[in-house]
Enzyme design. Structure first.
Site, PDB file in Angstrom:
ATOM      1  N   ARG A  93      37.886  52.448  57.894  1.00  0.00           N
ATOM      2  CA  ARG A  93      38.301  51.088  58.303  1.00  0.00           C
ATOM      3  C   ARG A  93      39.246  51.113  59.527  1.00  0.00           C
ATOM      4  O   ARG A  93      40.210  50.358  59.585  1.00  0.00           O
ATOM      5  CB  ARG A  93      38.973  50.364  57.137  1.00  0.00           C
TER       6      ARG A  93
ATOM      7  N   LEU B  89      38.768  50.105  62.491  1.00  0.00           N
ATOM      8  CA  LEU B  89      38.769  48.867  63.274  1.00  0.00           C
ATOM      9  C   LEU B  89      39.628  47.795  62.607  1.00  0.00           C
ATOM     10  O   LEU B  89      40.364  47.073  63.261  1.00  0.00           O
ATOM     11  CB  LEU B  89      37.333  48.339  63.462  1.00  0.00           C
TER      12      LEU B  89
ATOM     13  N   LYS C 144      28.733  31.985  54.901  1.00  0.00           N
ATOM     14  CA  LYS C 144      28.040  33.228  54.584  1.00  0.00           C
ATOM     15  C   LYS C 144      26.745  33.402  55.354  1.00  0.00           C
ATOM     16  O   LYS C 144      25.999  32.466  55.576  1.00  0.00           O
ATOM     17  CB  LYS C 144      27.784  33.312  53.089  1.00  0.00           C
TER      18      LYS C 144
ATOM     19  N   SER D 245      45.473  34.391  43.548  1.00  0.00           N
ATOM     20  CA  SER D 245      46.258  35.489  44.098  1.00  0.00           C
ATOM     21  C   SER D 245      47.380  34.958  44.978  1.00  0.00           C
ATOM     22  O   SER D 245      47.255  33.898  45.602  1.00  0.00           O
ATOM     23  CB  SER D 245      45.365  36.423  44.901  1.00  0.00           C
TER      24      SER D 245
ATOM     25  N   ARG E 210      38.349  41.877  57.332  1.00  0.00           N
ATOM     26  CA  ARG E 210      38.350  41.973  55.870  1.00  0.00           C
ATOM     27  C   ARG E 210      37.155  42.800  55.377  1.00  0.00           C
ATOM     28  O   ARG E 210      36.021  42.527  55.746  1.00  0.00           O
ATOM     29  CB  ARG E 210      38.280  40.555  55.311  1.00  0.00           C
ATOM     30  N   CYS E 211      37.460  43.805  54.563  1.00  0.00           N
ATOM     31  CA  CYS E 211      36.391  44.642  54.022  1.00  0.00           C
ATOM     32  C   CYS E 211      36.450  44.628  52.501  1.00  0.00           C
ATOM     33  O   CYS E 211      37.500  44.412  51.924  1.00  0.00           O
ATOM     34  CB  CYS E 211      36.572  46.087  54.466  1.00  0.00           C
TER      35      CYS E 211
ATOM     36  N   GLU F 299      25.755  31.932  47.495  1.00  0.00           N
ATOM     37  CA  GLU F 299      25.117  32.940  48.342  1.00  0.00           C
ATOM     38  C   GLU F 299      24.033  33.711  47.604  1.00  0.00           C
ATOM     39  O   GLU F 299      23.238  34.398  48.229  1.00  0.00           O
ATOM     40  CB  GLU F 299      26.156  33.897  48.909  1.00  0.00           C
TER      41      GLU F 299
ATOM     42  N   CYS G 166      34.052  28.961  47.160  1.00  0.00           N
ATOM     43  CA  CYS G 166      34.509  28.848  48.538  1.00  0.00           C
ATOM     44  C   CYS G 166      33.480  29.335  49.543  1.00  0.00           C
ATOM     45  O   CYS G 166      32.528  30.022  49.203  1.00  0.00           O
ATOM     46  CB  CYS G 166      35.808  29.618  48.718  1.00  0.00           C
TER      47      CYS G 166
ATOM     48  N   HIS H  78      42.304  31.062  55.122  1.00  0.00           N
ATOM     49  CA  HIS H  78      41.770  32.150  55.938  1.00  0.00           C
ATOM     50  C   HIS H  78      42.374  32.136  57.335  1.00  0.00           C
ATOM     51  O   HIS H  78      41.943  32.869  58.213  1.00  0.00           O
ATOM     52  CB  HIS H  78      40.244  32.073  56.003  1.00  0.00           C
TER      53      HIS H  78
HETATM   54  N1  GLN Z   1      41.172  34.039  42.109  1.00  0.00           N
HETATM   55  C1  GLN Z   1      40.797  34.653  43.328  1.00  0.00           C
HETATM   56  C2  GLN Z   1      41.980  34.758  44.256  1.00  0.00           C
HETATM   57  O1  GLN Z   1      42.768  33.893  44.287  1.00  0.00           O
HETATM   58  C3  GLN Z   1      39.690  33.879  44.010  1.00  0.00           C
HETATM   59  C4  GLN Z   1      39.256  34.524  45.298  1.00  0.00           C
HETATM   60  C5  GLN Z   1      37.973  33.985  45.898  1.00  0.00           C
HETATM   61  O2  GLN Z   1      37.499  32.932  45.580  1.00  0.00           O
HETATM   62  N2  GLN Z   1      37.386  34.659  46.834  1.00  0.00           N
HETATM   63  O3  GLN Z   1      42.135  35.712  44.976  1.00  0.00           O
HETATM   64 ZN    ZN Z   2      37.842  31.389  47.124  1.00  0.00          ZN
END
Ligand code: GLN
Ligand code: ZN
Length: 767
Positions: A15, A17, A112, A442, A524-525, A614, A652, A703
């Protein structure tokens, strides 16, 4: 018979980069430093392919952020709000927004890439859109490869895919009308590419794997006729991947290009269809036989059958061999897993990453041309043995799990009562205010959090020390949420590296890599787990931290789980049984976890399904079958609880408008969903359809490092409450906050709580 690779991973084996880009963003390294690292990475990628003997090696498959953003820049398709910026600053501003030097602009939308977990930046179009050749990235990369002695095959996104993947940002026109504007710029680009002495140019039109209208098909015809009339020597390779050409096959066969690429991993039938007609003429057929989307070794016997079939009809000069799509979607190199004890050698023999796939292509070529040298033959024998061992391996097959899946009943996927009843019971039990505020799960994963986890994994930090650390982080986060007066709290997910890996590590049937990184978006990976066998849950996975968090506060703390479809979707999945079966196995594991959380006193449980959309097949005719099993799997996992227990789900970074009915069928009590980048556009669908349950439209784009103001959030909430019953609206960010830093998170969430307060003042007499 030439060998072709449609594209190669670009973030670096380790990673590099990602790390360089993020350092650049923090001003820790200069633009020159970043460029140097990027060019070293390209060089390594090219050398790897050259060493293996690949004939058609891509240039311009590298990107600092995203290949769709690159083509926007190349074609001068830059939204007005970024015009005061330039160079790399402008480039990253388009991807991530920009808030400095008196400039405050929001990022472009991100969504996506077809049915992958890769995200691209959505091109924006206005009515009087103009284009101009605005970048020499492509030319520079061709030259750079040449300087290393490599005549590369540049790859670009074709005009129809480019236009159709974008969005009109003004009413009153259709983006296809811009074709006449954009073609001359492509022409200029093609002339430039031709000047470099390029022999083949790869033009990607994966939009051909989707349903196209008559008008869209006409646009394709027009574009490629136009290209064929440009006086250049360069030959065009038209590619499509991720699915069949389907209804577009005849059209594709008639397009005036010299090479047509087909993905025979996803769609082997189309080979017969092509060979049946004589429409291929003297076009070269490029067979994508080596899977660019999954990590299993090739089935040489099966591939050779396909290749031989094509060879018999067309002759070996008219058949090429290669990857099904770009290798962007698989990790770099299995050799890096040499010292990975977690990855059993029995499983390892079934795997091939990008570098190994190059080798497979070369061996397949030798076998197809009957060059039965020792290496090729021993490779062939090894391949056959490994594939056979997989069919019978005791590591893979678990009868208890299979019986449980077979015995699933329809009632296992239904809650006790319908939503209207549950809503009343939950209101009584939970007593939340109007416009309840929450987050998605999170909280910032600081350097310290990541380092401590890494040290713990390496054994440099003991279990006790690690637990104490996580406990402290969790407690601080709970206290912060209490302090700013959020209504429904989360524990912060500090113990989780990744929302899928964390669960996979605790489930049977999963394996993990150390360096199996795959780009998700920008820097982001993700490191997708490998589901190699039947899935089961030996013991509770999240109860410890969820109940700890709940025990230290009077407010509700959401239990936080990843849903079965997302776990499936973000893993490398078995290709030896239907995805639906694997999904049901995971659903049962999550169901057991949901029950355990409820038993432990957790009243609100969120089951994230960001990847539901997706997973949709690219063609509409295949949607229903997928949605039926995917939605059912979610419901299996969620329906085990009492009416009073509130089930949330979260989604999302997708368009949800077209699957809104299925989302409603999931019957989650609350859905939190991404909308802020598209200014609540999504909500229209929820309104038109009269979405019955509660909904939290994201009001903070996580993001981007931008902090939304209180007014901005209130504006979005006003919009939402003009569309939906106020009593059903939740207030929350778009997604989890793990990629953000604390300072911006704090300000943004304070603003968010304040706007909810303001909304409550405005709407006092509802419900
Ligand atoms: N609960 C996860 C977080 O808050 C949801 C992440 C996501 O939807 N990509 O990180
Ligand atoms: Zn999300």
């Amino acid at each position: 018979m030439k060998t072709i690779v449609l594209g190669y991973p670009r973030v670096g084996e380790k990673r590099e980069l990602k790390k360089a880009t993020e350092s650049y963003w923090k001003n820790d390294i200069s633009e020159d430093d970043l460029s140097l690292i990027a060019s070293q990475l390209r060089k390594k990628t090219w050398r790897t392919q050259q060493d293996q003997g690949i004939d058609l090696i891509s240039s311009n498959d590298f990107s600092m952020y995203d290949q769709v953003l690159d083509i926007c820049i190349t074609l001068g398709c830059i939204p007005e709000r970024f015009k005061n910026l330039n160079g790399l600053e402008q480039y990253f501003a388009m991807a991530r927004g920009y808030q400095a030097n008196g400039i405050d602009v929001t990022a472009m939308e991100m969504t996506k890439w077809f049915d992958t977990n890769y995200h691209y930046i959505v091109p924006e179009f206005v009515k009087n859109q103009t284009f101009n050749l605005n970048s020499d990235k492509i030319i520079n990369e061709i030259k750079e490869a040449l300087s290393l002695g490599i005549s590369s095959k540049p790859v670009i996104i074709g005009p129809i895919t480019f236009l159709l993947l974008g969005k009109e940002k003004e009413e009153g026109f259709n983006r296809l009308e811009l074709l006449d504007e954009v073609l001359p710029v492509y022409q200029e680009l093609l002339l430039e590419i031709d000047k470099q002495g390029v022999e083949y140019l790869q033009i990607d039109e994966p939009i051909l794997a989707t349903d196209l209208s008559f008008q869209e098909q006409q646009a394709l015809k027009k574009a490629y006729k136009y290209f064929s009339e440009i006086k250049v020597d360069v030959k065009y390779i038209l590619t499509n991947y991720f699915d069949c050409y389907g209804e577009n096959l005849e059209l594709a066969l008639q397009l005036p290009v010299q090479v047509l690429h087909i993905d025979v991993v996803r769609c082997s039938m189309q080979l017969d269809d092509i060979l049946k007609t004589n429409l291929i003429g003297d076009k070269i057929l490029s067979l994508g036989v080596v899977d660019g989307r999954n990590i299993w070794i090739n089935d040489f016997e099966k591939s050779l059958q396909l290749i031989k079939k094509a060879q018999a009809k067309l002759g070996e000069d008219q058949v090429w061999l290669g990857t099904s799509c770009s290798l962007l979607h698989v990790p770099y190199n299995l050799e890096l897993e040499e010292h990975n004890a977690q990855l059993k050698s029995e499983v390892k023999q079934w795997l091939a990453f990008a570098k190994q796939k190059l080798q497979e292509i070369m061996v397949l070529k030798q076998l197809a041309l009957n060059e039965k040298n020792d290496t090729a033959m021993s490779f062939f024998v090894k391949n056959k043995k490994a594939n056979n061992s997989r069919k019978v391996s005791a590591l893979i097959h678990n009868n208890v799990v299979n019986r449980r899946v077979d015995n699933l009943k329809p009632t296992d996927s239904e809650r006790v009562s319908q939503f209207s009843v549950r809503q009343q019971l939950q209101r009584k039990a939970l007593k939340l205010p109007l416009f309840p505020t929450t987050t998605i799960g999170s909280f910032p994963q600081t350097k310290e959090v990541r380092q401590t986890r890494a040290k713990f994994k390496k054994g440099q930090v003991s279990q006790d020390e690690y637990d104490a650390f996580i406990q402290k982080e969790t407690e601080d986060t709970i206290r912060f949420q209490e302090k700013i007066d959020l209504d429904v709290l989360v524990h912060g997910e500090f113990e989780r590296n990744d929302m899928v890996e964390y669960f996979g590590e605790q489930l049977e049937g999963f394996s993990f890599t150390k360096f199996g990184w795959v780009q998700s978006y920008g820097s982001r990976c993700v490191k997708p787990p490998i589901i190699f066998g039947d899935v089961s849950r030996p013991k509770p996975m999240t109860v410890k931290w969820s109940s700890y968090a709940q025990s230290i506060t009077k407010k509700y703390v959401k239990g936080m789980l990843t849903g079965p479809v997302t776990i499936l979707q973000w893993s490398f999945v078995r290709n030896d049984q239907p995805r639906s079966v694997t999904c049901n196995q995971i659903a049962l594991a999550i169901r057991d976890e949901v029950r355990d959380l409820e038993d432990a006193g957790v009243k609100i449980i969120q089951i994230d399904e960001p990847a539901l959309r997706e997973g949709l097949p690219l063609r509409k005719e295949d949607w229903k079958a997928y949605l039926d099993w995917a939605i059912n799997a979610f419901k299996i996992s969620a329906s085990v609880v009492k009416d009073e227990t509130q089930i949330h789900t979260h989604m999302c970074y997708s368009e949800f408008n077209d699957i809104i009915e299925s989302i409603a069928q999931m019957d989650a009590d609350v859905i939190t969903i991404e909308t802020s980048r598209s200014e609540m556009e999504l909500l229209k669908a929820f309104v038109d359809f009269k979405y019955p349950n509660e909904i939290g439209p994201g009001v903070y784009d996580i993001h981007s490092p931008r902090v939304p103001s209180q007014e901005e959030i209130e504006y979005l909430l006003d919009k939402a409450s003009s569309l939906l019953p106020s009593g059903n609206i939740w207030v929350n960010p778009d997604c989890g906050l793990k990629t953000r830093d604390w300072p911006e998170t704090k300000t943004a969430l304070k603003n968010l709580v304040q706007s909810a307060n303001r909304m409550r003042e405005k709407v006092t007499n509802v419900v």
